[in-house]
Scaffold this active site. Structure first.
Site, short mmCIF file in Angstrom:
data_model
loop_
_atom_site.label_atom_id
_atom_site.label_comp_id
_atom_site.label_asym_id
_atom_site.label_seq_id
_atom_site.Cartn_x
_atom_site.Cartn_y
_atom_site.Cartn_z
N THR A 1 105.11 10.58 37.10
CA THR A 1 104.32 9.68 37.93
C THR A 1 102.86 9.65 37.50
OG1 THR A 1 103.45 9.45 40.18
CG2 THR A 1 104.10 11.65 39.53
N ASP A 2 102.19 8.53 37.81
CA ASP A 2 100.74 8.45 37.54
C ASP A 2 99.94 9.39 38.45
OD1 ASP A 2 101.10 7.04 39.92
OD2 ASP A 2 100.12 5.20 39.22
N GLU A 3 100.58 9.89 39.52
CA GLU A 3 99.85 10.73 40.48
C GLU A 3 99.41 12.06 39.88
OE1 GLU A 3 101.47 11.19 44.34
OE2 GLU A 3 102.10 9.11 44.49
N TYR B 1 103.54 17.20 46.32
CA TYR B 1 104.44 16.40 45.47
C TYR B 1 103.87 16.25 44.06
CZ TYR B 1 106.16 12.20 43.18
OH TYR B 1 106.63 11.31 42.24
N LYS C 1 105.14 17.63 40.28
CA LYS C 1 105.47 16.73 39.16
C LYS C 1 104.61 17.11 37.94
CE LYS C 1 107.93 13.74 38.94
NZ LYS C 1 109.39 13.67 38.63
#
Ligand code: NAD
Ligand code: DAU
Length: 332
Positions: free
Chosen positions: A121-123, A148, A152
């Site tokens: 993810t970009d997060e 979260y 990741k």
């Protein structure tokens, strides 16, 4: 490549990828999915049994994972606990699935020398100011905010270490926010669409200035298939479709598509630590591998998504009341 193992293939993006593979390629697909609250076998209903099978199981189960990995040419790893709000209330499953589960898969693909693609993810990059002229790129430093996104980020680093230390044939991709069919009603867009269908006003966290960079799940699938086939081993590719919108504008667009008056939504309690803005620069993927997204028009993609939720009430209805009750108990 003849046989691909897709972890998390009964979830939102994983099931869209399985449909993509069966429609656009000749490969056979095995899905390994635990069918948590987020997994739904109905998302895979009607697929050709000669090319597809679902194995219900946990990616942390080393014996099962080893046996499934030994049968395939490649693993595409989607399985994860994926919802930020849940990670703020109960982080433990995020550590177990996202970190231990990824580790378990890495050990199996290492043993059997199987090609691996890790979905992320970009997060992992944290967030941007609204007026920052820079977007996330492959060289942006990791700076995750939530339980979260930190798990990741941890899983990404494990994959990179297995590439460097053990020569694993792996690639990674970090994508922005997906929308489209089969997305759980806990997520922003399906929650608001199904609220409107149920006569509930959409719920906007805080003032709604937070920006997400929306991409249709089909475009994510075509990007992953491109990377799996033509990506350079050891490399990371960012996936995005230049779809930046703030949350208030997205709700107003949903209201307009669904024939409701502008402004007919509620502001609710904000998410703690809420990331302000994500934005992806996907130049590397586009120039190196020639990938282009098909859904250039967000509003048209959203209209199709609204139509899908209207037409598939039996798919989302069983989860709706409990999901909404949980949000209401949290003041959201
Ligand atoms: P999802 O929550 O809809 O689906 C996750 C799937 O994984 C479910 O089917 C669930 O049953 C399965 N699963 C969970 N724990 C498991 C375990 N221990 N063993 C086996 N299966 C397990 O998630 P999603 O939105 O489809 O996201 C899929 C992947 O894409 C995740 O890795 C996520 O980090 C990443 N991603 C998501 C987005 C997005 O916008 N949703 C964007 C970028 C990246
Ligand atoms: O950026 C990629 C990430 O996108 C993925 O890694 C995650 O798995 C995926 O869940 C998604 O994370 P977000 O936290 O951005 O998605 P979510 O759908 O939960 O929320 C999108 C935005 O909408 C966010 O700013 C919070 C806001 N929101 C969310 C809900 C559920 C609301 O304003 N109201 C809501 O009811």
């Amino acid at each position: 490549m003849k046989h691909v193992l897709v972890t998390g293939g009964a979830g939102f993006i994983g099931s869209n990828f399985v449909h993509y593979l069966l429609e656009h390629t000749d490969v056979s697909v095995t899905v390994l999915d635990k069918l948590t609250y987020a997994g739904n076998r109905e998302s895979l209903a009607g697929l050709d049994g000669n090319r597809f099978r679902l194995v219900v199981g946990d990616i942390c189960d080393a014996v099962l994972v080893d046996s499934l990995v030994s049968e395939v040419d490649a693993v595409v790893h989607y399985a994860a606990e994926s919802h930020n709000d849940n990670s703020l209330h109960d982080p433990k499953p995020f550590v177990e699935t996202n970190i231990i589960g990824t580790f378990t898969l890495l050990e199996a693909v290492r043993k059997h020398s199987v090609r691996f693609h890790h979905i992320s993810t970009d997060e992992v990059y944290g967030d941007l100011e609204l007026d920052d002229p820079e977007r996330f790129s492959e060289s942006t430093p990791y700076n995750p905010s939530s339980p979260y996104s930190s798990t990741k980020a941890g899983s990404d680093l494990l994959v990179r270490a297995w590439v460097r230390s053990f020569g694993l044939a792996a690639t990674l991709s970090n994508c922005s926010n997906n929308y489209g069919p089969y997305q759980h009603v806990e997520k922003f867009i399906p929650r608001q669409i199904t609220n409107v269908i149920d006569g509930i006003r959409p719920k906007l966290y805080g003032v709604g200035e937070n920006v997400r960079d929306w991409i249709h799940a089909d475009d994510h699938s075509s990007a992953v298939w491109t990377i799996l086939n033509r990506g350079r081993v050891g490399e990371t590719y960012l996936i995005g479709a230049d779809g930046e919108k703030n949350n208030k504008d997205v709700i107003e667009t949903i209201l307009s598509i669904m024939g409701k008056p502008a402004g007919s939504f509620d502001h609710v309690t904000d998410r703690p630590g809420h990331d302000l803005r994500y934005a992806i620069d996907s130049t590397k993927l586009r120039t190196e591998l020639g990938w282009v997204p098909e859904y250039a028009n967000f509003e048209a993609g959203l209209e199709a998504t609204v139509a899908w939720y209207r037409d598939h009430e039996s798919w989302w209805r069983p989860q709706k009341d409990a999901t909404e009750a949980k949000y209401v108990a949290q003041g959201q």
